[in-house]
Design a protein around this motif. Sequence first.
Motif, PDB file in Angstrom:
ATOM      1  N   MET A   1     -13.522  38.288  31.401  1.00 54.68           N
ATOM      2  CA  MET A   1     -14.760  39.018  31.628  1.00 54.68           C
ATOM      3  C   MET A   1     -14.593  40.055  32.726  1.00 54.68           C
ATOM      4  O   MET A   1     -15.145  41.129  32.655  1.00 54.68           O
ATOM      5  CB  MET A   1     -15.860  38.004  31.976  1.00 54.68           C
ATOM      6  N   LYS A   2     -13.784  39.685  33.754  1.00 57.99           N
ATOM      7  CA  LYS A   2     -13.569  40.609  34.864  1.00 57.99           C
ATOM      8  C   LYS A   2     -12.840  41.869  34.379  1.00 57.99           C
ATOM      9  O   LYS A   2     -13.159  42.977  34.809  1.00 57.99           O
ATOM     10  CB  LYS A   2     -12.771  39.915  35.965  1.00 57.99           C
ATOM     11  N   GLU A   3     -11.864  41.689  33.480  1.00 53.88           N
ATOM     12  CA  GLU A   3     -11.131  42.836  32.950  1.00 53.88           C
ATOM     13  C   GLU A   3     -12.047  43.760  32.164  1.00 53.88           C
ATOM     14  O   GLU A   3     -11.907  44.984  32.242  1.00 53.88           O
ATOM     15  CB  GLU A   3      -9.992  42.365  32.067  1.00 53.88           C
ATOM     16  N   LEU A   4     -12.975  43.198  31.434  1.00 53.19           N
ATOM     17  CA  LEU A   4     -13.915  44.008  30.671  1.00 53.19           C
ATOM     18  C   LEU A   4     -14.792  44.827  31.613  1.00 53.19           C
ATOM     19  O   LEU A   4     -15.056  46.007  31.369  1.00 53.19           O
ATOM     20  CB  LEU A   4     -14.784  43.117  29.772  1.00 53.19           C
ATOM     21  N   GLY A   5     -15.220  44.220  32.701  1.00 51.91           N
ATOM     22  CA  GLY A   5     -16.019  44.942  33.690  1.00 51.91           C
ATOM     23  C   GLY A   5     -15.241  46.070  34.345  1.00 51.91           C
ATOM     24  O   GLY A   5     -15.772  47.160  34.579  1.00 51.91           O
ATOM     25  N   LEU A   9     -15.981  50.070  34.176  1.00 53.31           N
ATOM     26  CA  LEU A   9     -16.075  50.886  35.389  1.00 53.31           C
ATOM     27  C   LEU A   9     -15.162  52.099  35.305  1.00 53.31           C
ATOM     28  O   LEU A   9     -15.559  53.212  35.659  1.00 53.31           O
ATOM     29  CB  LEU A   9     -15.731  50.037  36.609  1.00 53.31           C
ATOM     30  N   TRP A  10     -13.933  51.902  34.834  1.00 47.97           N
ATOM     31  CA  TRP A  10     -13.013  53.027  34.663  1.00 47.97           C
ATOM     32  C   TRP A  10     -13.534  54.019  33.635  1.00 47.97           C
ATOM     33  O   TRP A  10     -13.397  55.233  33.802  1.00 47.97           O
ATOM     34  CB  TRP A  10     -11.624  52.534  34.260  1.00 47.97           C
ATOM     35  N   LEU A  11     -14.136  53.514  32.585  1.00 47.31           N
ATOM     36  CA  LEU A  11     -14.709  54.383  31.561  1.00 47.31           C
ATOM     37  C   LEU A  11     -15.848  55.222  32.139  1.00 47.31           C
ATOM     38  O   LEU A  11     -15.935  56.428  31.900  1.00 47.31           O
ATOM     39  CB  LEU A  11     -15.207  53.552  30.377  1.00 47.31           C
ATOM     40  N   ALA A  12     -16.706  54.595  32.925  1.00 43.35           N
ATOM     41  CA  ALA A  12     -17.811  55.316  33.546  1.00 43.35           C
ATOM     42  C   ALA A  12     -17.297  56.350  34.549  1.00 43.35           C
ATOM     43  O   ALA A  12     -17.818  57.473  34.610  1.00 43.35           O
ATOM     44  CB  ALA A  12     -18.755  54.337  34.234  1.00 43.35           C
TER      45      ALA A  12
END
Length: 62
Positions: A1-5, A9-12
């Motif tokens: 889940m942390k990797e998805l977050g 964040l990188w995408l944003a």
Amino acid sequence: MKELGEKALWLAAGAAVGAACYLAWRNRERLMPLVEQAVAQAREMTRPRQDEGETSGEARQS
């Protein structure tokens, strides 16, 4: 889940940088004088002053 977050964040962050670049490109006629002024001020700030030129060099050596 942390990797998805982290990926979200990188995408944003990438989207924000892309939007800033797009707006800068679209308004480059208005942006260029500001950039030129900022470069001139940066050069002025990095240029050593005549009254401090010799004293700052002496302080570094001691």
